[in-house]
Scaffold this active site. Sequence first.
Site, PDB file in Angstrom:
ATOM      1  N   ASN A 238       0.422  -1.790   0.021  1.00 51.80           N
ATOM      2  CA  ASN A 238      -0.100  -0.006   0.144  1.00 51.80           C
ATOM      3  C   ASN A 238       0.688   1.316  -0.305  1.00 51.80           C
ATOM      4  O   ASN A 238       1.574   2.041   1.239  1.00 51.80           O
ATOM      5  CB  ASN A 238      -0.785   0.136   1.038  1.00 51.80           C
ATOM      6  CG  ASN A 238      -1.967   0.773   1.525  1.00 51.80           C
ATOM      7  OD1 ASN A 238      -2.189   2.178   0.417  1.00 51.80           O
ATOM      8  ND2 ASN A 238      -2.193   1.340   2.538  1.00 51.80           N
ATOM      9  N   TRP A 239       0.925   2.119  -1.534  1.00 46.36           N
ATOM     10  CA  TRP A 239       2.016   3.313  -1.376  1.00 46.36           C
ATOM     11  C   TRP A 239       1.257   4.180  -0.701  1.00 46.36           C
ATOM     12  O   TRP A 239       2.105   5.163  -0.622  1.00 46.36           O
ATOM     13  CB  TRP A 239       2.287   3.612  -2.771  1.00 46.36           C
ATOM     14  CG  TRP A 239       3.146   2.163  -3.577  1.00 46.36           C
ATOM     15  CD1 TRP A 239       3.645   1.242  -2.699  1.00 46.36           C
ATOM     16  CD2 TRP A 239       3.595   2.529  -4.814  1.00 46.36           C
ATOM     17  NE1 TRP A 239       4.290   0.801  -3.996  1.00 46.36           N
ATOM     18  CE2 TRP A 239       4.644   1.868  -4.949  1.00 46.36           C
ATOM     19  CE3 TRP A 239       3.023   3.407  -5.967  1.00 46.36           C
ATOM     20  CZ2 TRP A 239       5.007   0.296  -5.951  1.00 46.36           C
ATOM     21  CZ3 TRP A 239       3.922   3.024  -7.071  1.00 46.36           C
ATOM     22  CH2 TRP A 239       4.005   2.080  -7.624  1.00 46.36           C
TER      23      TRP A 239
ATOM     24  N   HIS B 162      -9.837   1.487   4.679  1.00 43.41           N
ATOM     25  CA  HIS B 162      -8.486   1.612   5.652  1.00 43.41           C
ATOM     26  C   HIS B 162      -8.657   2.864   6.326  1.00 43.41           C
ATOM     27  O   HIS B 162      -9.572   3.681   6.362  1.00 43.41           O
ATOM     28  CB  HIS B 162      -6.847   2.282   4.350  1.00 43.41           C
ATOM     29  CG  HIS B 162      -6.318   2.690   4.959  1.00 43.41           C
ATOM     30  ND1 HIS B 162      -5.507   3.539   6.169  1.00 43.41           N
ATOM     31  CD2 HIS B 162      -5.137   0.726   5.329  1.00 43.41           C
ATOM     32  CE1 HIS B 162      -3.753   2.525   6.654  1.00 43.41           C
ATOM     33  NE2 HIS B 162      -4.232   1.618   5.194  1.00 43.41           N
TER      34      HIS B 162
ATOM     35  N   GLY C 192       2.865   2.427  11.464  1.00 42.94           N
ATOM     36  CA  GLY C 192       2.975   3.834  11.047  1.00 42.94           C
ATOM     37  C   GLY C 192       4.191   3.743  12.066  1.00 42.94           C
ATOM     38  O   GLY C 192       4.677   5.369  11.903  1.00 42.94           O
TER      39      GLY C 192
ATOM     40  N   GLU D   4      -7.261   4.829   7.810  1.00 43.15           N
ATOM     41  CA  GLU D   4      -6.683   6.661   7.165  1.00 43.15           C
ATOM     42  C   GLU D   4      -7.913   7.068   6.876  1.00 43.15           C
ATOM     43  O   GLU D   4      -8.172   8.343   6.684  1.00 43.15           O
ATOM     44  CB  GLU D   4      -5.524   6.255   6.786  1.00 43.15           C
ATOM     45  CG  GLU D   4      -4.336   5.772   7.601  1.00 43.15           C
ATOM     46  CD  GLU D   4      -3.132   5.666   6.344  1.00 43.15           C
ATOM     47  OE1 GLU D   4      -2.746   4.981   5.267  1.00 43.15           O
ATOM     48  OE2 GLU D   4      -1.982   5.300   7.029  1.00 43.15           O
TER      49      GLU D   4
ATOM     50  N   GLU E  59      -5.451  -4.530  10.996  1.00 44.78           N
ATOM     51  CA  GLU E  59      -4.565  -3.539  10.991  1.00 44.78           C
ATOM     52  C   GLU E  59      -4.756  -2.159  12.468  1.00 44.78           C
ATOM     53  O   GLU E  59      -4.998  -1.409  12.237  1.00 44.78           O
ATOM     54  CB  GLU E  59      -4.276  -2.193  10.146  1.00 44.78           C
ATOM     55  CG  GLU E  59      -3.974  -2.853   8.802  1.00 44.78           C
ATOM     56  CD  GLU E  59      -3.765  -2.045   7.267  1.00 44.78           C
ATOM     57  OE1 GLU E  59      -2.257  -2.537   7.048  1.00 44.78           O
ATOM     58  OE2 GLU E  59      -4.284  -0.958   6.996  1.00 44.78           O
TER      59      GLU E  59
HETATM   60  P1  13P Z   1       2.537   0.932   8.090  1.00 38.66           P
HETATM   61  O1  13P Z   1       3.249  -0.011   7.590  1.00 38.66           O
HETATM   62  O2  13P Z   1       3.925   1.901   7.166  1.00 38.66           O
HETATM   63  O3  13P Z   1       2.771   0.429   9.224  1.00 38.66           O
HETATM   64  O4  13P Z   1       1.593   1.203   7.411  1.00 38.66           O
HETATM   65  C1  13P Z   1       0.359   0.101   7.488  1.00 38.66           C
HETATM   66  C2  13P Z   1      -0.388   0.466   6.527  1.00 38.66           C
HETATM   67  O5  13P Z   1      -1.515   1.280   6.753  1.00 38.66           O
HETATM   68  C3  13P Z   1      -0.684  -0.665   5.079  1.00 38.66           C
HETATM   69  O6  13P Z   1      -2.316  -0.266   5.155  1.00 38.66           O
END
Ligand code: 13P
Length: 252
Positions: free
Chosen positions: A18-19, A96, A175, A98, A169
């Site tokens: 996931n970029w 997601h 992150g 976010e 997640e």
């Molecule tokens: P990170 O690997 O940067 O923690 O992100 C995880 C993520 O949200 C993948 O969708």
Amino acid sequence: MCGIYDKISSMDKIIIANWKMNPASLKEAEKIAKESDVEDLIICPPFLFLEAVSKTIHKAKLGAQDLFWEDKGAYTGEVSPVELKNLGVKYAIIGHSERRQNLGETDKIVAKKIAAAVDNDLTPILCVGETKDERAAGKTEEIIKRELKIGLSLLANQPHTLNPIIAYEPIWAIGTGTPDTPENMLNMVKFIKETLVTSGYTLNPKIIYGGSVNSQNAEEFLKHEEINGALVGGASLKSEEIIKIVKIAKQY
Ligand code: 13P
């Protein structure tokens, strides 16, 4: 189980890159895609770069980071599942954290997007996870249960040929450089499976982990048969990192 995965992947584990909203230019996107073009990887670039990445990769599969629930029409700024399908996209990340946190995406919206993906032969990757506060308050299971029950509700009574992928997640692990423990993930896999059964959902999804996965810690998760793969954010922008993670996955 899961015939559809067998057709597209030679291994049991699924690694998804996931970029997010990276990189900043088309040139960089093409470079990362070219260098990460390995089998058994699903690359999810920003919409803007999907077409270029689709032309650059030959071994990896293409995924989107989101989609809209209608096929076409007056929906400014949105991207439809039909448009994605016609571009060769096979997967779509949906719900997601976010998007849930920054854009107010609700479970009901997520449910519509999941159904729209399946209707258009896109395998949905449903993301679920709790915040640090929710976890501290002992609400993890309540949150995951709600996100699963509502998120998958429009698939429940439909005949379907595509099984969704479910990505656990935990938001506090995204992150931060601090992933969840494999032990907790194994409990979560069990909980997710039980929730599907008790909700009467006859789905048989792959269940994957996401949150600060890198080439150093990936094996701790991927060595377990019950953990079917990883959703990788930051580390997926470094081709040598994501290739290492795919190689680790292939061993199991
Ligand atoms: P990170 O690997 O940067 O923690 O992100 C995880 C993520 O949200 C993948 O969708």
